[in-house]
Design a protein around this motif. Structure first.
Motif, PDB file in Angstrom:
ATOM      1  N   GLY A 189       0.546   5.313   0.578  1.00  0.00           N
ATOM      2  CA  GLY A 189      -0.336   6.399   0.966  1.00  0.00           C
ATOM      3  C   GLY A 189       0.372   7.741   0.966  1.00  0.00           C
ATOM      4  O   GLY A 189       1.590   7.820   0.842  1.00  0.00           O
ATOM      5  N   ASN A 190      -0.415   8.801   1.116  1.00  0.00           N
ATOM      6  CA  ASN A 190       0.073  10.184   1.156  1.00  0.00           C
ATOM      7  C   ASN A 190       0.695  10.603  -0.173  1.00  0.00           C
ATOM      8  O   ASN A 190       1.657  11.365  -0.219  1.00  0.00           O
ATOM      9  CB  ASN A 190       1.053  10.385   2.324  1.00  0.00           C
ATOM     10  CG  ASN A 190       1.110  11.831   2.759  1.00  0.00           C
ATOM     11  OD1 ASN A 190       0.136  12.566   2.655  1.00  0.00           O
ATOM     12  ND2 ASN A 190       2.256  12.253   3.244  1.00  0.00           N
ATOM     13  N   ARG A 201       3.799   6.933   2.627  1.00  0.00           N
ATOM     14  CA  ARG A 201       3.557   5.941   3.680  1.00  0.00           C
ATOM     15  C   ARG A 201       3.381   4.593   2.997  1.00  0.00           C
ATOM     16  O   ARG A 201       2.513   4.437   2.127  1.00  0.00           O
ATOM     17  CB  ARG A 201       2.297   6.301   4.474  1.00  0.00           C
ATOM     18  CG  ARG A 201       2.072   5.409   5.666  1.00  0.00           C
ATOM     19  CD  ARG A 201       0.956   5.925   6.533  1.00  0.00           C
ATOM     20  NE  ARG A 201      -0.347   5.725   5.929  1.00  0.00           N
ATOM     21  CZ  ARG A 201      -1.088   4.630   6.078  1.00  0.00           C
ATOM     22  NH1 ARG A 201      -0.637   3.610   6.781  1.00  0.00           N
ATOM     23  NH2 ARG A 201      -2.264   4.541   5.514  1.00  0.00           N
ATOM     24  N   PHE A 210      -3.787   7.572  -2.743  1.00  0.00           N
ATOM     25  CA  PHE A 210      -3.120   6.330  -2.363  1.00  0.00           C
ATOM     26  C   PHE A 210      -3.199   5.338  -3.517  1.00  0.00           C
ATOM     27  O   PHE A 210      -3.951   5.538  -4.478  1.00  0.00           O
ATOM     28  CB  PHE A 210      -3.692   5.735  -1.071  1.00  0.00           C
ATOM     29  CG  PHE A 210      -5.105   5.225  -1.169  1.00  0.00           C
ATOM     30  CD1 PHE A 210      -5.357   3.889  -1.438  1.00  0.00           C
ATOM     31  CD2 PHE A 210      -6.183   6.070  -0.974  1.00  0.00           C
ATOM     32  CE1 PHE A 210      -6.655   3.406  -1.528  1.00  0.00           C
ATOM     33  CE2 PHE A 210      -7.482   5.613  -1.042  1.00  0.00           C
ATOM     34  CZ  PHE A 210      -7.724   4.271  -1.321  1.00  0.00           C
ATOM     35  N   GLY A 263      -7.841   2.627   2.424  1.00  0.00           N
ATOM     36  CA  GLY A 263      -6.588   3.187   2.907  1.00  0.00           C
ATOM     37  C   GLY A 263      -6.471   3.179   4.416  1.00  0.00           C
ATOM     38  O   GLY A 263      -5.545   3.733   4.967  1.00  0.00           O
ATOM     39  N   PHE A 275       0.864  -1.173   0.000  1.00  0.00           N
ATOM     40  CA  PHE A 275       0.000   0.000   0.000  1.00  0.00           C
ATOM     41  C   PHE A 275       0.904   1.227   0.000  1.00  0.00           C
ATOM     42  O   PHE A 275       1.922   1.247   0.696  1.00  0.00           O
ATOM     43  CB  PHE A 275      -0.863  -0.013   1.267  1.00  0.00           C
ATOM     44  CG  PHE A 275      -1.533   1.296   1.546  1.00  0.00           C
ATOM     45  CD1 PHE A 275      -2.733   1.623   0.945  1.00  0.00           C
ATOM     46  CD2 PHE A 275      -0.962   2.213   2.418  1.00  0.00           C
ATOM     47  CE1 PHE A 275      -3.351   2.844   1.206  1.00  0.00           C
ATOM     48  CE2 PHE A 275      -1.569   3.425   2.688  1.00  0.00           C
ATOM     49  CZ  PHE A 275      -2.763   3.742   2.075  1.00  0.00           C
TER      50      PHE A 275
END
Length: 104
Positions: A22-23, A89, A60, A100, A20
């Motif tokens: 993210g950000n 992230r 994301f 997310g 994953f």
């Protein structure tokens, strides 16, 4: 009993080839992100998650690597890496839901 479930989840997470991410800045492209993740190994695919109504990125996405070791390397080496002014992230995809959010 719950503790056993968490241990099982972490074992399956460790074997995962997907992470994953993210950000992610909304201006980022899948190609730019693939370039970042290729620094740790062979990328099979990268998918930015987009709003189904507007088509705009949600910030994301998910990266799939050739093997679990490369995914682990990405988490270890690229988590909190700056990308276009934001800290990415990165975690195992199996630890994070499609929205997310961390799974409990």
């Amino acid at each position: 009993e719950r503790r056993g479930l968490q241990v099982g989840m972490s074992r399956s997470s460790q074997a995962s080839r997907s992470v994953f991410v993210g950000n992610i800045p909304y201006s980022a492209t899948e190609e730019q992100l693939e370039d970042v993740f290729r620094t740790v190994g062979q990328v099979v695919s990268f998918r930015l998650v987009k709003n189904s109504d507007t088509g705009q990125p949600k910030g994301f996405g998910f990266c799939e690597f050739r093997d679990a070791q490369t995914a682990e390397s990405a988490i270890r080496n690229l988590n909190n890496t700056e990308f276009h002014g934001r800290l990415l992230r990165i975690d195992y995809a199996s630890n994070v839901g499609e929205a997310g959010d961390k799974k409990q």
